[in-house]
Write an enzyme that holds these catalytic residues in place. Sequence first.
Site, PDB file in Angstrom:
ATOM      1  N   HIS A   1      52.012  14.598  25.183  1.00 42.43           N
ATOM      2  CA  HIS A   1      53.456  14.542  25.272  1.00 42.43           C
ATOM      3  C   HIS A   1      53.963  14.469  23.762  1.00 42.43           C
ATOM      4  O   HIS A   1      53.535  13.482  23.162  1.00 42.43           O
ATOM      5  CB  HIS A   1      53.836  13.638  26.443  1.00 42.43           C
ATOM      6  CG  HIS A   1      55.304  12.948  26.120  1.00 42.43           C
ATOM      7  ND1 HIS A   1      56.402  13.736  26.699  1.00 42.43           N
ATOM      8  CD2 HIS A   1      55.840  11.932  25.439  1.00 42.43           C
ATOM      9  CE1 HIS A   1      57.480  13.349  26.253  1.00 42.43           C
ATOM     10  NE2 HIS A   1      57.294  12.256  25.416  1.00 42.43           N
TER      11      HIS A   1
ATOM     12  N   GLU B   1      61.995   6.459  24.436  1.00 41.46           N
ATOM     13  CA  GLU B   1      60.678   6.327  24.947  1.00 41.46           C
ATOM     14  C   GLU B   1      59.863   5.451  24.144  1.00 41.46           C
ATOM     15  O   GLU B   1      58.984   4.512  24.686  1.00 41.46           O
ATOM     16  CB  GLU B   1      60.001   7.775  24.669  1.00 41.46           C
ATOM     17  CG  GLU B   1      60.427   8.954  25.509  1.00 41.46           C
ATOM     18  CD  GLU B   1      60.314  10.193  25.365  1.00 41.46           C
ATOM     19  OE1 GLU B   1      59.445  10.689  24.690  1.00 41.46           O
ATOM     20  OE2 GLU B   1      60.672  11.146  26.010  1.00 41.46           O
TER      21      GLU B   1
HETATM   22  P1  RTP Z   1      56.186  16.883  27.326  1.00 45.58           P
HETATM   23  O1  RTP Z   1      57.541  16.143  27.661  1.00 45.58           O
HETATM   24  O2  RTP Z   1      55.085  16.439  28.150  1.00 45.58           O
HETATM   25  O3  RTP Z   1      55.843  16.650  25.977  1.00 45.58           O
HETATM   26  O4  RTP Z   1      56.265  18.341  27.421  1.00 45.58           O
HETATM   27  P2  RTP Z   1      57.512  19.315  27.240  1.00 45.58           P
HETATM   28  O5  RTP Z   1      58.653  18.656  26.549  1.00 45.58           O
HETATM   29  O6  RTP Z   1      56.880  20.395  26.343  1.00 45.58           O
HETATM   30  O7  RTP Z   1      57.788  19.783  28.456  1.00 45.58           O
HETATM   31  P3  RTP Z   1      59.041  19.192  29.458  1.00 45.58           P
HETATM   32  O8  RTP Z   1      59.999  20.522  29.882  1.00 45.58           O
HETATM   33  O9  RTP Z   1      59.570  17.972  29.239  1.00 45.58           O
HETATM   34  O10 RTP Z   1      58.237  19.003  30.986  1.00 45.58           O
HETATM   35  C1  RTP Z   1      57.482  17.675  31.155  1.00 45.58           C
HETATM   36  C2  RTP Z   1      55.935  18.080  31.612  1.00 45.58           C
HETATM   37  O11 RTP Z   1      55.934  18.565  32.934  1.00 45.58           O
HETATM   38  C3  RTP Z   1      55.064  19.496  33.169  1.00 45.58           C
HETATM   39  N1  RTP Z   1      55.774  20.756  33.485  1.00 45.58           N
HETATM   40  N2  RTP Z   1      55.209  21.422  34.807  1.00 45.58           N
HETATM   41  N3  RTP Z   1      54.953  23.390  36.536  1.00 45.58           N
HETATM   42  C4  RTP Z   1      55.865  23.506  35.706  1.00 45.58           C
HETATM   43  O12 RTP Z   1      56.517  24.567  35.682  1.00 45.58           O
HETATM   44  C5  RTP Z   1      55.906  22.391  34.615  1.00 45.58           C
HETATM   45  N4  RTP Z   1      56.963  22.390  33.831  1.00 45.58           N
HETATM   46  C6  RTP Z   1      56.888  21.311  32.994  1.00 45.58           C
HETATM   47  C7  RTP Z   1      54.461  19.612  31.854  1.00 45.58           C
HETATM   48  O13 RTP Z   1      53.391  19.016  31.889  1.00 45.58           O
HETATM   49  C8  RTP Z   1      55.221  19.195  31.041  1.00 45.58           C
HETATM   50  O14 RTP Z   1      54.349  18.802  29.589  1.00 45.58           O
HETATM   51 MG    MG Z   2      59.427  16.974  27.383  1.00 47.64          MG
END
Ligand code: RTP
Ligand code: MG
Length: 142
Positions: free
Chosen positions: A115, A126
Amino acid sequence: MERTFAMIKPEGVERGLIGAIISRIELKGYRIVALKMLRITPELAARHYAEHQGKPFYQELISHITSGPVVAMVLEGPGVIAGLRQMMGATNPKDAAPGTIRGDYALEVGKNVIHGSDSPASAAREIALFFTPGELGEEQAG
Ligand code: RTP
Ligand code: MG
């Protein structure tokens, strides 16, 4: 100097990727300001992922992030917020370019190993959730 919050997720710890991921961050040149391993409580998970409440993957996200120890870090360097996001690669490892952390080490969106804060406001929020001012300082412990 700009700071961001980074976290190696439970599957990254479980798979023995702590060293590889931290090595990339250090080789890039970012400074590790603070670092700790902890098991996230459901309460902390809910605060950390408040923006995702109500989304279809929310429950899975909370149960996963609380499933085992994580490594939480504060990183510092010029442009570190966007720079770490570039090093991480796309959220879904299927779309993450080779050479990125998710591109090289992950296969599933729910297990994307790292993350990183997505904006200055997220970084400040955070960092304050996971670290006390004392843990961010330079004072000696004993
Ligand atoms: P992170 O917050 O973990 O750094 O990742 P990110 O900004 O790239 O993605 P975010 O949209 O903030 O989503 C947080 C975490 O949720 C999980 N996720 N699962 N099943 C799904 O469609 C889905 N979408 C997001 C992912 O583990 C993501 O890192
Ligand atoms: Mg995120």
